[in-house]
Design a protein around this motif. Structure first.
Motif, short mmCIF file in Angstrom:
data_model
loop_
_atom_site.label_atom_id
_atom_site.label_comp_id
_atom_site.label_asym_id
_atom_site.label_seq_id
_atom_site.Cartn_x
_atom_site.Cartn_y
_atom_site.Cartn_z
N ARG A 1 0.83 -1.21 0.00
CA ARG A 1 0.00 0.00 0.00
C ARG A 1 0.86 1.27 0.00
N GLN B 1 -3.35 3.85 -2.15
CA GLN B 1 -4.58 3.86 -1.37
C GLN B 1 -5.16 5.27 -1.28
N ILE C 1 -6.35 8.54 6.04
CA ILE C 1 -5.21 7.61 6.08
C ILE C 1 -5.53 6.42 6.96
N LEU D 1 -5.59 2.60 5.54
CA LEU D 1 -4.69 1.56 6.05
C LEU D 1 -5.43 0.47 6.80
N TRP E 1 3.64 -0.86 4.45
CA TRP E 1 3.13 0.19 3.57
C TRP E 1 4.17 1.29 3.46
N PHE F 1 1.44 7.24 11.96
CA PHE F 1 1.02 6.03 11.24
C PHE F 1 2.17 5.06 10.96
N PRO G 1 4.92 4.33 8.78
CA PRO G 1 5.14 3.54 7.56
C PRO G 1 6.38 2.66 7.69
#
Length: 529
Positions: free
Chosen positions: A6, A36, A116, A120, A127, A173, A175
């Motif tokens: 993603r 995404q 977001i 996710l 991702w 988040f 990543p």
């Protein structure tokens, strides 16, 4: 078939970085990455982003005829006028709307963070976050303009801190990998006495700590993909200097000298398991090889009636006196070439092209262009239209200057200085600038040398075409949006929505998709291990 990795794309522009990632395929020809969510706040860049998101809802060979009908000029100026109204594409339009969002980092953060989180979901698979904050405050040109702004203070310019919006998303988040792209000027930019790049590097290594969020921190190692330092042990290496993050696009099959900072951040827990390899070097490719198969066009006339016959007359005007003036300036060979080129003007009846529905097809690429790059540009359905390929209109005196520059380049093509400097211009071709002879306008007119890689395509191309003169004197014009897009390595079926000025800005600000594709290859190889 493994699930695609993603992607969240911030500050997406028209989608150059995302296009590179979305184009990468797995061994079974399924997508390696899936976008995404992509975020962009400029209206027409977002429209372009939305159109490409719609295009990607279909496989390469299953794009509907309606898309090409739009490019061929049969479905209005904007895709929402007809293309998006087709009921049979309702599902694909909805998916594109969910992917491409017109929002502003720093203003719409709550909404963006919610999107977001939704994109996710609860998955824990890897991702990647990609994007680059707007660069006006970092670029050398931008900083030069800022000096002329009364009471300007870099520490008060919000653009210098837009990367912190990017940083906040990393902190929240987490990543697996992030890719941050920006202008080379970032390396020398300062806020007060602090080098911006030093602050950015420190913040990116420990995002939550930098923002003092109180959340558990995830540490990142920062890497470069530059082949210049492939002899270093990259992981955990403390020897990397800011300049080591510069990627020179011309060394990787992109036909322009575009140097950008690309920082790759990888969660520390992942860095011990395998190697993140640098980009491979590719043979440099000249501008001629990537734009010469596009339809030949003439420039337009900004004054009087614009037609082919009047254009020919305008270019031919003052030919004898200009030739004498060029020769008097000590450029005998250029004068002869100028006169020879004037005699060729009008031999082939040229039109000005079109934004949509040009009616003229693209010829085959020359054999010297690599199969990879030909495949990259070429539409898989066999469509060979030339969209966004429409010329500007110019005043007559600029036509003479363009013809002089292109003739000069022909004579001097084997020399270091291919394009004429201000001092090389005969007085009859001096523009009406009081400071023309001061040296401040030394590169006011620049021809793109046919056998060299192009100079950097920037958003300045939207102002005028003087820095981007076509090497072919018989076309006597500046580059079209499509030619600039070819130099930036956008596929031919990638349409830029908006006025020609907006299109030029989108192309000039973008990351070359073919370079982004190579970055995506390295990150995919790393994450799939």
């Amino acid at each position: 078939m493994a699930n695609p990795i993603r992607i969240i794309d911030l500050f997406a522009g028209p989608g150059g970085l995302g296009e590179g990632f979305a184009s990468l395929k797995q061994d079974d020809d399924s997508p390696a990455f899936k976008i995404q969510l992509s975020i962009e706040n400029e209206e027409f860049a977002h429209k372009t982003l939305m159109l490409r998101a719609f295009f990607r809802q279909f496989s390469d060979t299953d794009v509907p005829d309606a898309y090409y009908e739009y490019l061929d000029g049969y479905r209005g100026t904007f895709p929402e006028e007809s293309l998006y109204r087709e009921t049979k594409y309702r599902k694909e339009v909805a998916a594109a709307e969910n992917e491409a969002k017109r929002l502003t980092l720093g203003e719409d953060n709550t909404k963006i963070h919610n999107l977001i989180a939704e994109a996710l979901g609860s998955q824990h698979s890897p991702w990647v976050l990609i994007g680059g904050p707007p660069c006006q405050a970092y670029s050398i040109a931008g900083r030069s303009r800022n000096k002329g702004v009364k009471n300007y203070r870099a520490e008060k310019d919000h653009r210098n801190y837009l990367y912190r919006e990017y940083l906040e998303i990393i902190a929240r988040f987490r990543p697996s990998v992030f890719v941050m792209e920006n202008v080379k000027g970032m390396l020398s930019a300062k806020v007060g006495e602090t080098q911006i790049i030093d602050q950015i590097k420190s913040d990116l290594e420990c995002p939550a700590l930098a923002l003092n969020t109180g959340e558990p921190n995830i540490d990142y190692d920062l890497f470069t993909l530059s082949p210049s330092i492939n002899d270093l042990e990259l992981f955990g290496n403390q020897c990397l200097q800011p300049k080591d993050f510069i990627i020179e696009a011309e060394r990787h099959g992109v036909p322009q000298t575009r140097h950008r900072v690309i920082i790759v951040g990888v969660q520390k827990r992942l860095t011990a398991r395998c190697e993140l390899k640098p980009l491979a070097e590719k043979k440099q490719i000249s501008i001629r090889k990537v734009i010469s198969n596009l339809p030949k066009l003439r420039s337009g006339l900004s004054r009087g009636i614009d037609c082919f016959e009047n254009w020919v007359d305008a270019v031919r005007n003052h030919e004898k006196s200009l030739t004498r003036n060029i020769k008097k300036h000590g450029l005998t060979e250029v004068a002869l070439k100028y006169s020879e080129n004037v005699s060729k003007i009008g031999e082939q009846k040229l039109h000005r092209g079109a934004n949509l529905g040009s009616g003229a097809g693209i010829k085959e690429f020359g054999k010297s262009v690599s199969a990879d790059l030909v495949n990259w540009y070429t539409d898989k359905s066999g469509w060979k239209g030339a969209c966004n390929h429409e010329t500007r209109a110019h005043i007559e005196s600029d036509l003479h200057r363009y013809l002089f520059c292109a003739s000069y380049a022909q004579v001097n093509r084997d020399k270091i200085q291919v394009s004429p400097k201000a001092k090389s211009f005969p007085d009859m071709l001096w523009p009406d600038h009081q400071n023309w002879k001061t040296g401040h306008f030394n590169d006011r007119f620049r021809v793109q040398a046919r056998n060299l890689v192009a100079t950097t395509v920037t958003s300045h191309i939207s102002k005028d075409g003087h820095y981007f003169i076509h090497y072919d004197p018989t076309q006597c014009r500046s580059l079209t949006v499509r030619e600039a897009a070819r130099i930036q390595t956008f596929p031919d079926n990638y349409f830029f929505v908006g006025s020609r000025t907006k299109q030029y800005i989108q192309v000039g600000n973008a990351v070359p998709p073919y370079l982004a594709y190579q970055v995506a290859e390295r990150i995919y190889d790393f994450l799939k291990e």
